[in-house]
Design a protein around this motif. Sequence first.
Motif, short mmCIF file in Angstrom:
data_model
loop_
_atom_site.label_atom_id
_atom_site.label_comp_id
_atom_site.label_asym_id
_atom_site.label_seq_id
_atom_site.Cartn_x
_atom_site.Cartn_y
_atom_site.Cartn_z
N ARG A 442 0.90 -0.99 -0.24
CA ARG A 442 -0.31 -0.32 0.05
C ARG A 442 0.88 1.27 -0.21
O ARG A 442 0.60 2.14 -0.53
CB ARG A 442 -0.93 0.11 1.11
N TYR A 443 1.93 1.43 0.85
CA TYR A 443 2.81 2.06 1.27
C TYR A 443 3.23 2.68 -0.89
O TYR A 443 3.99 3.97 -0.99
CB TYR A 443 4.08 1.75 1.61
N VAL A 446 0.89 4.05 -3.21
CA VAL A 446 0.38 5.66 -2.99
C VAL A 446 1.61 6.47 -2.85
O VAL A 446 0.68 7.71 -4.21
CB VAL A 446 -0.79 5.63 -1.39
N ARG A 447 2.18 6.17 -2.47
CA ARG A 447 3.38 7.46 -2.66
C ARG A 447 4.08 7.39 -3.86
O ARG A 447 4.34 7.89 -4.58
CB ARG A 447 4.19 6.90 -1.68
N THR A 449 2.46 6.87 -6.71
CA THR A 449 1.82 7.25 -7.42
C THR A 449 1.27 8.50 -7.49
O THR A 449 1.65 9.50 -8.47
CB THR A 449 0.01 6.86 -7.10
#
Length: 597
Positions: A442-443, A446-447, A449
């Motif tokens: 997830r990290y 998100v980052r 992107t």
Amino acid sequence: MLRQRHYFRRERWRVAALEFERRAAGLVGVAGGPHFQHALVRPRHDPRLGQVFVFIRITAQDLRDAVASTGFLVSVEENRSPRVTKQIAGRVEKVGHSISWDLSDHGHRHLGGPVAKCGKGSQDRLPRFATVGGGEDLDRIPRLVAGITGTAAALFYRVDRHGPPLPEGPLIVAANHPNSLVDALLIFRCSERITRPLGRAPLFDRFLLGPVLRALGGIPVYRREDDPEATHRNDRMFRSAVGALHGGGAIQIYPEGRSHSETHLVEFRTGTARIALQAEDGADWGLGLSIVPVGITYSAKELARTEVAVRFGKAFGCADLKDRYREDPVAAVRRLTERIERGIRRQTLNFDRHRDRILVEVAEQLYVRESRWVPWRVRERLGTRFPRLQRFARGLEWIRGAHPEEHRRLIERVERYAALSDELHAGEGGVPPRYRFLPVARYVLVRGTLLALGLPFAIAGSLLWVPVARLPGFVVRRVKPQFEVTATIKLATLLGGTFAAWILWPALGYVAGGLSVAVVAAVLAPVCGFVAMRWVELAREVREDTALFLRLQGRPDLREQFAELRSELTETLRQLEKRWMEERQVSPRKESDGRGT
């Protein structure tokens, strides 16, 4: 309305006495042009003319000082037009306010005495050139200057405001003073009202800074260390500050009297309390003055884009000191100064040594993450951490005094943990005990992107603004200022460079492609610069987290070492906290038993 006019000269200033109809009695107003202003100072009774209003020709800055000193707000009209172009009018709500305005340095004589009452519903009785408005209807220049400088401070730092909004009515904002002029800019940024700053008199004579302070309605303070022969002029400072409060305004004061880099508050001076008590006394203790303590805490004040917490405390008054002030003014001033210091101390971090703050921050970060109050690698705002840091600081002081040997052992463990964290460049997020697949995925998603989407704007912003971003460092290296004013120099340089670049890019766009290109450049240049700044900050966090993740792979010995240290420190801190709370509960009982016997 105007019945009779008389002129007479006093030195080089023209004074005019004007009599208006009796229904306008009590008006205090002003009219003038761009180069001078006629200030209607006070009504007086002339045996031959009856009710007379006295006008004095003064400059615009002297007019601001006069308005602050008398406590009246006035309206201004262009000299050649009946249209009111500025409105800062107000009503005097009671009889007996004494004008003590001294402009002797400008050739004026002192005008004193009571003023007549201008009651409610009197707006329709005013002469044509004056209009009535609220006490907070300041002109646009102070608001514009405060908005620009406050926004610049908010971009230079990561500002975190906490506390209730400022109350209405007469107000003193009293704050600690760790960072020179930047402290005032942060208060501008975090306040809902314009607060007139009190500053060292030499600052008002500096290039660019002086006009800015005067535009903000700044009040000069004449300190003995700046000019021992000018301290007598502080009488004017007290009159201006008291007058501003009588007019319903707000002022900001720094009771410590100087900017400093100490890890604790320094000795408070009594000027703030004297102003507050004089203001209440001059209004017969019915002013309703509020004093708001403010604490400003920096994580690293000399570095841009670091954390700063601005905490506003609960407002309190001083009308309860009425009897004490009349019996012993010195004792009342001392009592109020102590009250102000307690209020500011509640909103600040105070340590005996700089090392204590580092140890408290490391211990707090470890404890809250090991207790699962905050996830690992999450970077909290300084304002959010502040209550916990205060509690840890008080606990450190308790253990140092009550159990010095345990204090020594605790310090050794915390220093060992901090050294190991620095070796791994773990930063504020700490070293997590393990990495799970889903949170890591997830990290990365998100980052990754966010970085990919912001990359084009970040590149454009870097090309446009890198010279401006590097300019403050270049100026500091050349000027080599004192540490106290380093951030002020950087911020002023950055603000000037930003304005110059913002003018340059649209100008180049206009030359290259006309008005449309200039407009696009004027809009996109600051947007790209802001995106580039946030993109760089996010990229640094991702780089730090990724580097730590890679360093810990294949190093079970490091993980075990961190786990052992965390477990020892967390258990020690919990035991100390339990003992501290028990002793705090026992102490009040002993005191109550002592009073009972």
